[in-house]
Design a protein around this motif. Structure first.
Motif, PDB file in Angstrom:
ATOM      1  N   LEU A   1      -6.211   4.896  -2.080  1.00 49.55           N
ATOM      2  CA  LEU A   1      -4.968   5.151  -1.345  1.00 49.55           C
ATOM      3  C   LEU A   1      -5.192   6.138  -0.202  1.00 49.55           C
ATOM      4  O   LEU A   1      -4.671   5.948   0.899  1.00 49.55           O
ATOM      5  N   VAL A   2      -5.977   7.173  -0.467  1.00 49.39           N
ATOM      6  CA  VAL A   2      -6.275   8.163   0.567  1.00 49.39           C
ATOM      7  C   VAL A   2      -7.056   7.515   1.705  1.00 49.39           C
ATOM      8  O   VAL A   2      -6.767   7.735   2.887  1.00 49.39           O
ATOM      9  N   ALA A   3      -8.051   6.693   1.362  1.00 45.35           N
ATOM     10  CA  ALA A   3      -8.851   6.017   2.383  1.00 45.35           C
ATOM     11  C   ALA A   3      -7.978   5.086   3.224  1.00 45.35           C
ATOM     12  O   ALA A   3      -8.121   5.014   4.454  1.00 45.35           O
ATOM     13  N   ALA A   4      -7.062   4.371   2.549  1.00 44.14           N
ATOM     14  CA  ALA A   4      -6.166   3.468   3.275  1.00 44.14           C
ATOM     15  C   ALA A   4      -5.257   4.246   4.219  1.00 44.14           C
ATOM     16  O   ALA A   4      -5.017   3.834   5.357  1.00 44.14           O
ATOM     17  N   PHE A   5      -4.744   5.389   3.741  1.00 41.11           N
ATOM     18  CA  PHE A   5      -3.883   6.217   4.590  1.00 41.11           C
ATOM     19  C   PHE A   5      -4.646   6.737   5.804  1.00 41.11           C
ATOM     20  O   PHE A   5      -4.136   6.702   6.928  1.00 41.11           O
ATOM     21  N   LEU A   6      -5.855   7.217   5.590  1.00 40.05           N
ATOM     22  CA  LEU A   6      -6.647   7.739   6.703  1.00 40.05           C
ATOM     23  C   LEU A   6      -6.911   6.652   7.729  1.00 40.05           C
ATOM     24  O   LEU A   6      -6.771   6.869   8.943  1.00 40.05           O
ATOM     25  N   PHE A   7      -7.280   5.469   7.260  1.00 40.05           N
ATOM     26  CA  PHE A   7      -7.547   4.353   8.177  1.00 40.05           C
ATOM     27  C   PHE A   7      -6.292   3.965   8.939  1.00 40.05           C
ATOM     28  O   PHE A   7      -6.313   3.793  10.164  1.00 40.05           O
ATOM     29  N   LEU A   8      -5.167   3.840   8.215  1.00 37.27           N
ATOM     30  CA  LEU A   8      -3.918   3.423   8.855  1.00 37.27           C
ATOM     31  C   LEU A   8      -3.426   4.464   9.851  1.00 37.27           C
ATOM     32  O   LEU A   8      -3.000   4.122  10.958  1.00 37.27           O
TER      33      LEU A   8
END
Length: 229
Positions: free
Chosen positions: A19-26
């Motif tokens: 979830l953190v990785a997805a947030f950073l990417f988004l």
């Protein structure tokens, strides 16, 4: 012998990491896109019960008086800091310890990050996300783009967003034609656009607008170079 299944804690950690990785990417992707594309809408606009009146214009079509008035009224160190004015934050914290209305020390960069990517209101989560997006836009956009976006999404009246819509509403002219006094009056309403009058202002709002107007020439001489050079 059967392999041991991952524990619940391990699974939760893995999910959190994704979830953190997805947030950073988004979040990075959105900031990169808005570096070049006008911001179509914000959460504040979506949830405004008064509707939305706005018109996006490039910074080249916004009078310099408006840029300088925004700096004079909202963030005198806009060209000196990297997103956070530590002195203003400290002073706001000290004032808040005395009680009364809560005051912030937000810069134009912080306000832009909040207005574009987040929601209104307080809380540690929102402030933490605001800090993250402030770092991103300072790094990816730069000062000129931050100012351009700020002046296009800031609320300038009830249901009115951006200085172009504000100029048309209050003065029946384009933001490219704003005088020093007109720009100062719009800037004076930025902190509380739903209750502060732009035209026919009285009391503290009128005095604040006069102070901003008096500071515009000083800002132009020394404090807006990051936008125009």
């Amino acid at each position: 012998m059967r392999a041991r299944r991952p524990g619940l804690l391990h699974q939760a950690g893995w999910l959190l990491a994704r979830l953190v990785a997805a947030f950073l990417f988004l979040s990075v992707t959105m900031v990169v896109v808005y570096r070049f594309v006008p911001v179509p809408v914000t959460l504040t606009m979506i949830f405004d019960p008064n509707g939305i009146t706005r018109e996006w214009v490039p910074l080249s079509k916004i009078d310099r008086n408006m840029v300088d008035a925004a700096i004079a009224g909202e963030d005198g160190k806009f060209c000196q800091h990297h997103g956070f004015d530590q002195d203003a934050i400290l002073k706001a914290w000290e004032r808040n310890q005395e009680g009364g209305r809560i005051r912030g020390g937000s810069t134009i960069s912080q306000q832009t990050a909040k207005n574009v990517f987040l929601w209104q209101g307080g809380g540690y989560l929102r402030k933490g996300l605001e800090a993250w997006f402030t770092v991103l836009i300072e790094t990816i956009w730069g000062k000129r783009r931050i100012m351009e976006v700020y002046l296009n999404v800031a609320e300038t009246g009830i249901g009115t967003y951006g200085v172009e819509a504000g100029a048309q509403r209050y003065y029946k002219k384009s933001a490219a034609q704003l005088s020093r006094v007109e720009a100062a009056r719009i800037a004076a309403a930025f902190p509380q656009p739903k209750v502060r009058a732009v035209t026919g202002a009285t009391g503290s709002t009128r005095r604040h607008g006069n102070v901003i107007a008096a500071r515009v020439n000083t800002v132009r001489a020394d404090y807006d170079t990051c936008v125009y050079q």
